[in-house]
Design an enzyme around this catalytic site. Structure first.
Site, PDB file in Angstrom:
ATOM      1  N   SER A 191      -7.452   3.655  -6.070  1.00 10.95           N
ATOM      2  CA  SER A 191      -7.098   2.526  -5.211  1.00 10.95           C
ATOM      3  C   SER A 191      -8.293   1.734  -4.694  1.00 10.95           C
ATOM      4  O   SER A 191      -8.116   0.610  -4.256  1.00 10.95           O
ATOM      5  CB  SER A 191      -6.261   3.002  -4.043  1.00 10.95           C
ATOM      6  OG  SER A 191      -7.073   3.638  -3.099  1.00 10.95           O
ATOM      7  N   HIS A 219      -0.396   4.623  -6.338  1.00  9.55           N
ATOM      8  CA  HIS A 219      -0.587   3.169  -6.431  1.00  9.55           C
ATOM      9  C   HIS A 219       0.064   2.581  -7.683  1.00  9.55           C
ATOM     10  O   HIS A 219      -0.178   1.433  -8.016  1.00  9.55           O
ATOM     11  CB  HIS A 219      -2.077   2.827  -6.390  1.00  9.55           C
ATOM     12  CG  HIS A 219      -2.641   3.032  -5.038  1.00  9.55           C
ATOM     13  ND1 HIS A 219      -2.554   2.085  -4.037  1.00  9.55           N
ATOM     14  CD2 HIS A 219      -3.235   4.114  -4.481  1.00  9.55           C
ATOM     15  CE1 HIS A 219      -3.100   2.563  -2.930  1.00  9.55           C
ATOM     16  NE2 HIS A 219      -3.515   3.792  -3.175  1.00  9.55           N
ATOM     17  N   LYS A 250       4.198   2.571  -0.420  1.00  7.37           N
ATOM     18  CA  LYS A 250       3.430   1.460  -0.971  1.00  7.37           C
ATOM     19  C   LYS A 250       4.360   0.557  -1.797  1.00  7.37           C
ATOM     20  O   LYS A 250       5.069  -0.246  -1.222  1.00  7.37           O
ATOM     21  CB  LYS A 250       2.218   2.003  -1.711  1.00  7.37           C
ATOM     22  CG  LYS A 250       1.240   2.635  -0.693  1.00  7.37           C
ATOM     23  CD  LYS A 250       0.072   3.388  -1.252  1.00  7.37           C
ATOM     24  CE  LYS A 250      -0.757   3.970  -0.092  1.00  7.37           C
ATOM     25  NZ  LYS A 250      -1.740   4.964  -0.498  1.00  7.37           N
TER      26      LYS A 250
END
Ligand SMILES: *Cc1c(COP(=O)(O)O)cnc(C)c1O
Length: 407
Positions: A191, A219, A250
Protein backbone atom coordinates in the site's frame (compact mmCIF):
# COMPACT_ATOMS: atom_id res chain seq x y z
CA UNK A 1 12.24 11.12 43.96
CA UNK A 2 9.10 9.42 42.67
CA UNK A 3 8.39 9.45 38.97
CA UNK A 4 6.08 12.03 37.40
CA UNK A 5 4.13 9.91 34.95
CA UNK A 6 2.66 12.80 32.96
CA UNK A 7 6.08 14.39 32.46
CA UNK A 8 7.41 11.06 31.32
CA UNK A 9 4.74 10.56 28.67
CA UNK A 10 4.92 14.20 27.54
CA UNK A 11 8.62 13.50 26.92
CA UNK A 12 7.68 10.57 24.69
CA UNK A 13 5.36 12.82 22.68
CA UNK A 14 7.99 15.59 22.49
CA UNK A 15 10.42 13.11 20.97
CA UNK A 16 7.97 12.43 18.15
CA UNK A 17 7.47 16.20 17.72
CA UNK A 18 11.19 16.91 17.56
CA UNK A 19 11.49 14.39 14.72
CA UNK A 20 8.80 16.21 12.75
CA UNK A 21 6.44 13.25 12.76
CA UNK A 22 3.80 14.34 15.28
CA UNK A 23 0.45 13.77 13.63
CA UNK A 24 -2.56 16.01 13.64
CA UNK A 25 -5.67 14.30 12.33
CA UNK A 26 -7.88 16.17 9.92
CA UNK A 27 -11.39 16.55 11.34
CA UNK A 28 -13.62 15.54 8.42
CA UNK A 29 -17.27 14.99 7.84
CA UNK A 30 -17.93 12.99 4.71
CA UNK A 31 -20.98 14.00 2.72
CA UNK A 32 -22.84 10.85 1.69
CA UNK A 33 -23.48 10.95 -2.04
CA UNK A 34 -20.82 13.61 -2.56
CA UNK A 35 -17.68 11.76 -1.44
CA UNK A 36 -14.77 12.53 -2.07
CA UNK A 37 -16.09 15.93 -0.98
CA UNK A 38 -16.18 16.46 2.77
CA UNK A 39 -16.52 19.21 5.36
CA UNK A 40 -13.23 20.08 7.03
CA UNK A 41 -12.97 21.75 10.43
CA UNK A 42 -9.54 23.28 10.95
CA UNK A 43 -7.91 23.52 14.41
CA UNK A 44 -8.63 27.28 14.46
CA UNK A 45 -12.35 26.68 13.94
CA UNK A 46 -12.70 27.41 10.22
CA UNK A 47 -15.11 25.24 8.24
CA UNK A 48 -14.87 24.55 4.51
CA UNK A 49 -15.53 21.98 1.80
CA UNK A 50 -12.52 20.01 0.61
CA UNK A 51 -11.79 17.06 -1.71
CA UNK A 52 -10.20 13.97 -0.18
CA UNK A 53 -7.23 12.45 -2.01
CA UNK A 54 -5.96 9.91 0.51
CA UNK A 55 -8.92 7.69 1.28
CA UNK A 56 -9.03 3.91 0.87
CA UNK A 57 -12.75 3.81 0.06
CA UNK A 58 -11.39 3.23 -3.44
CA UNK A 59 -14.68 2.46 -5.13
CA UNK A 60 -16.94 4.80 -3.19
CA UNK A 61 -18.83 1.83 -1.76
CA UNK A 62 -19.19 3.67 1.56
CA UNK A 63 -21.87 5.77 -0.07
CA UNK A 64 -23.35 3.27 -2.54
CA UNK A 65 -27.16 3.36 -2.29
CA UNK A 66 -27.40 -0.45 -1.99
CA UNK A 67 -24.85 -0.50 0.82
CA UNK A 68 -26.49 2.35 2.73
CA UNK A 69 -29.90 0.71 2.33
CA UNK A 70 -28.58 -2.62 3.61
CA UNK A 71 -27.08 -0.97 6.70
CA UNK A 72 -30.28 0.97 7.45
CA UNK A 73 -32.44 -2.08 6.95
CA UNK A 74 -30.27 -4.12 9.34
CA UNK A 75 -30.52 -1.42 12.02
CA UNK A 76 -34.28 -1.17 11.59
CA UNK A 77 -34.66 -4.94 11.87
CA UNK A 78 -32.01 -5.81 14.47
CA UNK A 79 -30.90 -2.65 16.28
CA UNK A 80 -27.33 -1.50 16.67
CA UNK A 81 -25.04 -3.84 18.58
CA UNK A 82 -24.31 -7.56 18.20
CA UNK A 83 -24.51 -7.86 21.97
CA UNK A 84 -21.82 -10.44 22.46
CA UNK A 85 -18.89 -12.43 21.21
CA UNK A 86 -19.59 -14.98 18.48
CA UNK A 87 -19.18 -17.78 21.02
CA UNK A 88 -21.72 -16.33 23.43
CA UNK A 89 -24.43 -14.62 21.40
CA UNK A 90 -23.03 -12.44 18.63
CA UNK A 91 -23.58 -14.66 15.60
CA UNK A 92 -26.15 -12.93 13.44
CA UNK A 93 -27.49 -13.99 10.07
CA UNK A 94 -25.53 -11.19 8.38
CA UNK A 95 -22.19 -12.49 9.67
CA UNK A 96 -23.04 -16.04 8.62
CA UNK A 97 -23.96 -14.86 5.11
CA UNK A 98 -20.87 -12.65 4.97
CA UNK A 99 -18.62 -15.63 5.70
CA UNK A 100 -20.32 -17.65 2.96
CA UNK A 101 -19.94 -14.67 0.64
CA UNK A 102 -16.17 -14.26 1.13
CA UNK A 103 -15.56 -18.01 0.92
CA UNK A 104 -17.38 -17.94 -2.43
CA UNK A 105 -15.46 -14.81 -3.50
CA UNK A 106 -12.13 -16.59 -3.14
CA UNK A 107 -13.45 -20.01 -4.14
CA UNK A 108 -12.55 -21.50 -0.72
CA UNK A 109 -14.35 -23.93 1.55
CA UNK A 110 -14.72 -21.54 4.46
CA UNK A 111 -14.43 -17.97 5.68
CA UNK A 112 -14.16 -16.31 9.07
CA UNK A 113 -15.03 -12.68 9.83
CA UNK A 114 -13.00 -10.79 12.44
CA UNK A 115 -13.16 -7.24 13.85
CA UNK A 116 -10.78 -5.72 11.30
CA UNK A 117 -8.13 -6.60 8.75
CA UNK A 118 -5.56 -5.91 11.44
CA UNK A 119 -7.16 -8.38 13.84
CA UNK A 120 -7.56 -10.93 11.03
CA UNK A 121 -3.83 -10.86 10.23
CA UNK A 122 -2.72 -10.82 13.82
CA UNK A 123 -5.15 -13.54 14.89
CA UNK A 124 -4.71 -15.82 11.89
CA UNK A 125 -0.91 -15.69 11.59
CA UNK A 126 -0.48 -15.81 15.36
CA UNK A 127 -2.76 -18.83 15.70
CA UNK A 128 -1.71 -20.80 12.63
CA UNK A 129 1.96 -20.19 13.45
CA UNK A 130 1.53 -21.21 17.07
CA UNK A 131 -0.39 -24.39 16.23
CA UNK A 132 2.20 -25.70 13.74
CA UNK A 133 5.03 -27.27 15.75
CA UNK A 134 8.46 -25.73 15.06
CA UNK A 135 7.06 -23.74 12.20
CA UNK A 136 9.30 -21.36 10.20
CA UNK A 137 7.61 -18.18 8.97
CA UNK A 138 8.92 -16.33 5.91
CA UNK A 139 7.81 -12.72 5.83
CA UNK A 140 8.28 -10.01 3.19
CA UNK A 141 10.26 -7.06 4.57
CA UNK A 142 7.47 -4.65 3.65
CA UNK A 143 4.64 -6.59 5.28
CA UNK A 144 2.03 -4.63 7.21
CA UNK A 145 2.40 -4.16 10.98
CA UNK A 146 -0.56 -6.48 11.63
CA UNK A 147 1.21 -9.40 9.93
CA UNK A 148 4.44 -8.61 11.77
CA UNK A 149 2.61 -8.60 15.10
CA UNK A 150 0.80 -11.85 14.30
CA UNK A 151 4.07 -13.54 13.41
CA UNK A 152 5.67 -12.23 16.59
CA UNK A 153 2.70 -13.51 18.57
CA UNK A 154 3.22 -17.02 17.15
CA UNK A 155 6.62 -17.07 18.91
CA UNK A 156 8.04 -19.10 16.02
CA UNK A 157 11.25 -18.60 14.10
CA UNK A 158 10.87 -15.79 11.57
CA UNK A 159 12.82 -15.15 8.36
CA UNK A 160 12.47 -11.77 6.69
CA UNK A 161 13.11 -11.75 2.95
CA UNK A 162 13.94 -8.60 1.01
CA UNK A 163 10.85 -7.04 -0.49
CA UNK A 164 9.56 -9.15 -3.42
CA UNK A 165 13.03 -10.76 -3.73
CA UNK A 166 12.48 -14.34 -4.93
CA UNK A 167 16.14 -15.32 -4.76
CA UNK A 168 16.43 -14.17 -1.18
CA UNK A 169 13.20 -15.98 -0.29
CA UNK A 170 14.49 -19.20 -1.89
CA UNK A 171 17.84 -18.93 -0.06
CA UNK A 172 16.00 -18.63 3.23
CA UNK A 173 13.61 -21.49 2.41
CA UNK A 174 16.61 -23.68 1.55
CA UNK A 175 18.28 -22.88 4.85
CA UNK A 176 15.50 -24.60 6.80
CA UNK A 177 15.07 -28.37 7.23
CA UNK A 178 12.72 -29.61 4.47
CA UNK A 179 10.62 -31.49 7.00
CA UNK A 180 9.77 -28.39 9.05
CA UNK A 181 6.37 -26.70 8.66
CA UNK A 182 6.63 -23.40 6.78
CA UNK A 183 4.46 -20.38 6.02
CA UNK A 184 5.18 -17.67 3.46
CA UNK A 185 3.32 -14.48 4.42
CA UNK A 186 3.02 -11.64 1.90
CA UNK A 187 0.72 -9.04 0.37
CA UNK A 188 -0.56 -8.62 -3.17
CA UNK A 189 -0.68 -4.82 -3.46
CA UNK A 190 1.80 -3.08 -1.15
CA UNK A 191 0.00 0.00 0.00
CA UNK A 192 2.85 2.49 0.42
CA UNK A 193 4.79 1.80 -2.81
CA UNK A 194 1.84 0.60 -4.89
CA UNK A 195 3.78 -2.35 -6.30
CA UNK A 196 2.46 -5.91 -6.63
CA UNK A 197 4.06 -9.17 -5.45
CA UNK A 198 5.13 -11.89 -7.92
CA UNK A 199 2.38 -14.15 -6.59
CA UNK A 200 2.83 -16.99 -9.07
CA UNK A 201 6.56 -17.27 -8.49
CA UNK A 202 6.07 -17.22 -4.72
CA UNK A 203 3.51 -20.03 -5.08
CA UNK A 204 6.04 -22.00 -7.17
CA UNK A 205 8.60 -21.67 -4.38
CA UNK A 206 6.00 -22.59 -1.77
CA UNK A 207 5.22 -25.75 -3.72
CA UNK A 208 8.87 -26.68 -4.14
CA UNK A 209 9.61 -26.24 -0.43
CA UNK A 210 6.23 -27.44 0.85
CA UNK A 211 5.28 -24.15 2.49
CA UNK A 212 1.80 -22.81 3.19
CA UNK A 213 0.95 -19.49 1.53
CA UNK A 214 -0.74 -16.60 3.36
CA UNK A 215 -1.75 -13.65 1.18
CA UNK A 216 -2.99 -10.24 2.38
CA UNK A 217 -5.27 -8.85 -0.35
CA UNK A 218 -6.44 -5.90 1.76
CA UNK A 219 -5.73 -3.27 -0.91
CA UNK A 220 -6.98 -5.48 -3.73
CA UNK A 221 -10.31 -7.04 -2.73
CA UNK A 222 -13.17 -5.40 -4.55
CA UNK A 223 -10.73 -3.76 -6.98
CA UNK A 224 -9.01 -6.55 -8.94
CA UNK A 225 -10.33 -9.70 -10.59
CA UNK A 226 -13.62 -10.16 -12.46
CA UNK A 227 -15.55 -10.56 -9.18
CA UNK A 228 -13.35 -8.39 -6.97
CA UNK A 229 -11.49 -11.40 -5.58
CA UNK A 230 -8.16 -9.55 -5.70
CA UNK A 231 -4.94 -9.85 -7.67
CA UNK A 232 -4.81 -13.63 -7.12
CA UNK A 233 -8.22 -13.88 -8.81
CA UNK A 234 -7.13 -11.64 -11.68
CA UNK A 235 -4.08 -13.85 -12.26
CA UNK A 236 -5.94 -17.14 -11.82
CA UNK A 237 -3.95 -18.07 -8.71
CA UNK A 238 -6.49 -18.22 -5.88
CA UNK A 239 -6.39 -22.01 -5.69
CA UNK A 240 -2.66 -21.89 -5.01
CA UNK A 241 -3.02 -19.71 -1.93
CA UNK A 242 -3.86 -21.48 1.34
CA UNK A 243 -5.18 -18.45 3.20
CA UNK A 244 -6.46 -15.26 1.59
CA UNK A 245 -7.02 -12.39 4.01
CA UNK A 246 -8.88 -9.15 3.35
CA UNK A 247 -10.76 -6.21 4.81
CA UNK A 248 -14.23 -4.72 4.46
CA UNK A 249 -12.79 -1.35 5.50
CA UNK A 250 -11.17 -0.24 2.26
CA UNK A 251 -12.54 -1.19 -1.17
CA UNK A 252 -15.80 -2.38 0.42
CA UNK A 253 -16.44 0.87 2.29
CA UNK A 254 -17.47 -0.70 5.61
CA UNK A 255 -15.38 -2.24 8.39
CA UNK A 256 -14.16 -5.65 9.51
CA UNK A 257 -11.67 -8.23 8.31
CA UNK A 258 -11.74 -11.82 7.10
CA UNK A 259 -9.76 -14.89 6.22
CA UNK A 260 -10.71 -17.64 3.77
CA UNK A 261 -9.23 -21.08 3.22
CA UNK A 262 -9.83 -24.79 3.70
CA UNK A 263 -12.46 -25.78 6.28
CA UNK A 264 -9.94 -27.28 8.76
CA UNK A 265 -7.65 -24.23 8.75
CA UNK A 266 -10.48 -21.74 9.16
CA UNK A 267 -12.12 -23.88 11.84
CA UNK A 268 -8.82 -24.06 13.74
CA UNK A 269 -8.53 -20.25 13.79
CA UNK A 270 -12.15 -20.05 14.94
CA UNK A 271 -11.39 -22.44 17.82
CA UNK A 272 -8.03 -21.06 18.94
CA UNK A 273 -7.62 -17.35 18.05
CA UNK A 274 -7.99 -15.28 21.17
CA UNK A 275 -8.65 -12.06 19.23
CA UNK A 276 -11.59 -13.80 17.56
CA UNK A 277 -13.01 -15.58 20.60
CA UNK A 278 -12.94 -12.85 23.21
CA UNK A 279 -14.33 -9.85 21.37
CA UNK A 280 -17.81 -8.66 20.43
CA UNK A 281 -18.96 -9.56 16.91
CA UNK A 282 -19.42 -7.00 14.15
CA UNK A 283 -22.78 -5.24 14.53
CA UNK A 284 -25.64 -6.03 12.10
CA UNK A 285 -25.43 -2.71 10.21
CA UNK A 286 -21.72 -3.10 9.51
CA UNK A 287 -21.89 -6.75 8.47
CA UNK A 288 -24.95 -6.10 6.30
CA UNK A 289 -23.17 -3.17 4.61
CA UNK A 290 -20.08 -5.30 3.99
CA UNK A 291 -22.21 -8.12 2.59
CA UNK A 292 -24.03 -5.77 0.21
CA UNK A 293 -20.72 -4.31 -1.01
CA UNK A 294 -19.05 -7.69 -1.56
CA UNK A 295 -22.07 -9.09 -3.41
CA UNK A 296 -22.48 -5.95 -5.53
CA UNK A 297 -18.84 -5.95 -6.63
CA UNK A 298 -19.05 -9.63 -7.62
CA UNK A 299 -21.37 -8.64 -10.44
CA UNK A 300 -20.65 -4.96 -11.15
CA UNK A 301 -17.60 -3.75 -13.05
CA UNK A 302 -18.74 -0.11 -13.25
CA UNK A 303 -16.88 1.03 -10.13
CA UNK A 304 -13.67 -0.80 -11.04
CA UNK A 305 -13.68 0.69 -14.55
CA UNK A 306 -14.36 4.20 -13.31
CA UNK A 307 -11.53 3.97 -10.81
CA UNK A 308 -9.11 2.63 -13.41
CA UNK A 309 -9.86 5.51 -15.77
CA UNK A 310 -9.17 8.02 -12.98
CA UNK A 311 -5.93 6.34 -11.92
CA UNK A 312 -4.72 6.20 -15.52
CA UNK A 313 -5.45 9.89 -16.10
CA UNK A 314 -3.72 10.90 -12.86
CA UNK A 315 -0.60 8.91 -13.79
CA UNK A 316 -0.60 10.33 -17.33
CA UNK A 317 -0.61 13.95 -16.16
CA UNK A 318 2.06 13.31 -13.51
CA UNK A 319 4.14 11.47 -16.10
CA UNK A 320 3.80 14.35 -18.59
CA UNK A 321 4.93 16.81 -15.91
CA UNK A 322 7.85 14.53 -14.95
CA UNK A 323 6.85 14.42 -11.29
CA UNK A 324 8.65 11.86 -9.09
CA UNK A 325 5.89 9.29 -8.52
CA UNK A 326 6.54 5.58 -8.09
CA UNK A 327 5.52 3.79 -11.26
CA UNK A 328 3.86 0.73 -9.76
CA UNK A 329 1.29 -1.46 -11.49
CA UNK A 330 -1.44 -0.76 -8.97
CA UNK A 331 -3.98 1.99 -8.34
CA UNK A 332 -1.87 3.60 -5.60
CA UNK A 333 0.17 6.61 -6.70
CA UNK A 334 2.94 7.57 -4.26
CA UNK A 335 4.47 10.97 -5.02
CA UNK A 336 7.88 11.23 -3.37
CA UNK A 337 8.89 14.40 -1.50
CA UNK A 338 11.79 12.86 0.37
CA UNK A 339 11.86 15.07 3.45
CA UNK A 340 9.38 15.23 6.38
CA UNK A 341 8.89 18.98 6.94
CA UNK A 342 8.60 19.69 3.24
CA UNK A 343 6.11 16.86 2.95
CA UNK A 344 4.02 18.44 5.69
CA UNK A 345 4.38 21.91 4.06
CA UNK A 346 3.11 20.74 0.71
CA UNK A 347 0.05 19.07 2.25
CA UNK A 348 -0.63 22.28 4.22
CA UNK A 349 -0.46 24.31 1.00
CA UNK A 350 -2.83 21.86 -0.71
CA UNK A 351 -5.31 22.10 2.14
CA UNK A 352 -5.09 25.85 2.76
CA UNK A 353 -4.85 27.16 -0.80
CA UNK A 354 -6.45 24.45 -2.94
CA UNK A 355 -9.00 22.71 -0.65
CA UNK A 356 -7.34 19.35 -1.27
CA UNK A 357 -6.75 16.96 1.58
CA UNK A 358 -3.77 14.58 1.40
CA UNK A 359 -2.16 13.32 4.59
CA UNK A 360 1.66 13.45 4.54
CA UNK A 361 3.20 9.98 4.89
CA UNK A 362 6.28 10.08 7.07
CA UNK A 363 8.47 7.70 9.07
CA UNK A 364 7.76 5.13 10.56
CA UNK A 365 5.07 4.33 7.96
CA UNK A 366 7.74 4.66 5.25
CA UNK A 367 11.57 4.77 5.53
CA UNK A 368 13.14 8.16 6.30
CA UNK A 369 14.10 10.04 3.15
CA UNK A 370 11.14 8.61 1.23
CA UNK A 371 8.42 10.81 2.76
CA UNK A 372 5.58 11.09 0.31
CA UNK A 373 2.05 11.94 -0.66
CA UNK A 374 0.06 8.76 -1.20
CA UNK A 375 -2.56 9.65 -3.77
CA UNK A 376 -5.69 7.58 -4.21
CA UNK A 377 -7.91 8.33 -7.17
CA UNK A 378 -11.24 6.68 -6.38
CA UNK A 379 -14.19 5.76 -8.55
CA UNK A 380 -16.01 8.66 -6.90
CA UNK A 381 -13.64 11.36 -8.17
CA UNK A 382 -14.77 13.16 -11.31
CA UNK A 383 -12.50 13.65 -14.31
CA UNK A 384 -12.41 17.35 -13.32
CA UNK A 385 -11.30 16.41 -9.77
CA UNK A 386 -8.44 14.38 -11.21
CA UNK A 387 -7.36 17.10 -13.65
CA UNK A 388 -7.50 19.75 -10.91
CA UNK A 389 -5.42 17.63 -8.56
CA UNK A 390 -2.79 16.62 -11.09
CA UNK A 391 -2.43 20.15 -12.48
CA UNK A 392 -2.20 21.61 -8.98
CA UNK A 393 0.65 19.23 -8.18
CA UNK A 394 2.36 20.10 -11.44
CA UNK A 395 2.14 23.79 -10.60
CA UNK A 396 3.41 23.27 -7.03
CA UNK A 397 6.37 21.24 -8.18
CA UNK A 398 7.26 23.86 -10.82
CA UNK A 399 6.86 26.95 -8.67
CA UNK A 400 7.75 26.11 -5.10
CA UNK A 401 11.42 26.25 -4.29
CA UNK A 402 10.89 23.89 -1.31
CA UNK A 403 9.84 21.12 -3.63
CA UNK A 404 12.52 21.83 -6.18
CA UNK A 405 15.04 21.55 -3.36
CA UNK A 406 13.63 18.27 -2.13
CA UNK A 407 13.58 16.79 -5.63
C1 LIG B 1 -5.04 -1.44 6.35
C2 LIG B 1 -4.28 -2.72 6.24
C3 LIG B 1 -4.61 -3.82 7.06
C4 LIG B 1 -5.59 -3.69 8.18
O1 LIG B 1 -6.91 -3.67 7.73
P1 LIG B 1 -8.00 -2.91 8.61
O2 LIG B 1 -9.27 -3.51 8.19
O3 LIG B 1 -7.87 -1.46 8.33
O4 LIG B 1 -7.68 -3.21 10.05
C5 LIG B 1 -3.99 -5.02 6.83
N1 LIG B 1 -3.06 -5.17 5.86
C6 LIG B 1 -2.70 -4.13 5.08
C7 LIG B 1 -1.67 -4.35 4.03
C8 LIG B 1 -3.28 -2.87 5.26
O5 LIG B 1 -2.89 -1.84 4.52
Amino acid sequence: MSMNYNDFFQGCVDKVKSEGRYRIFANLERKAGEFPKAIYRSPDGKVKEITIWCNNDYLGMGQHPKVIAAAKDAIDKCGTGAGGTRNISGTTKYVVELEESVADLHNKEAGLVLSSGYVANEGALGTIGKLLPECAIFSDAMNHASMIHGIRDSKQQKFIYRHNDLNHLEDLLKSVDVKRAKIIAFESVYSMDGDIAPIKEICDLAERYNAMTYLDEVHAVGLYGPRGGGVAEERGLMDRIDIIEGTFGKGYGAMGGFITGSAPIIDAVRCYASSFIFTTALPPAVSAAALAAVEHLKISNVERQKQRINVKLLKEILEGAELPYLRGESHIVPLIVGEPTCCKDVTDILMNDYNIYVQPINYPTVPRGTERLRLTATAAHSIEDVRYMANTLKELWQNHHVLKKAA
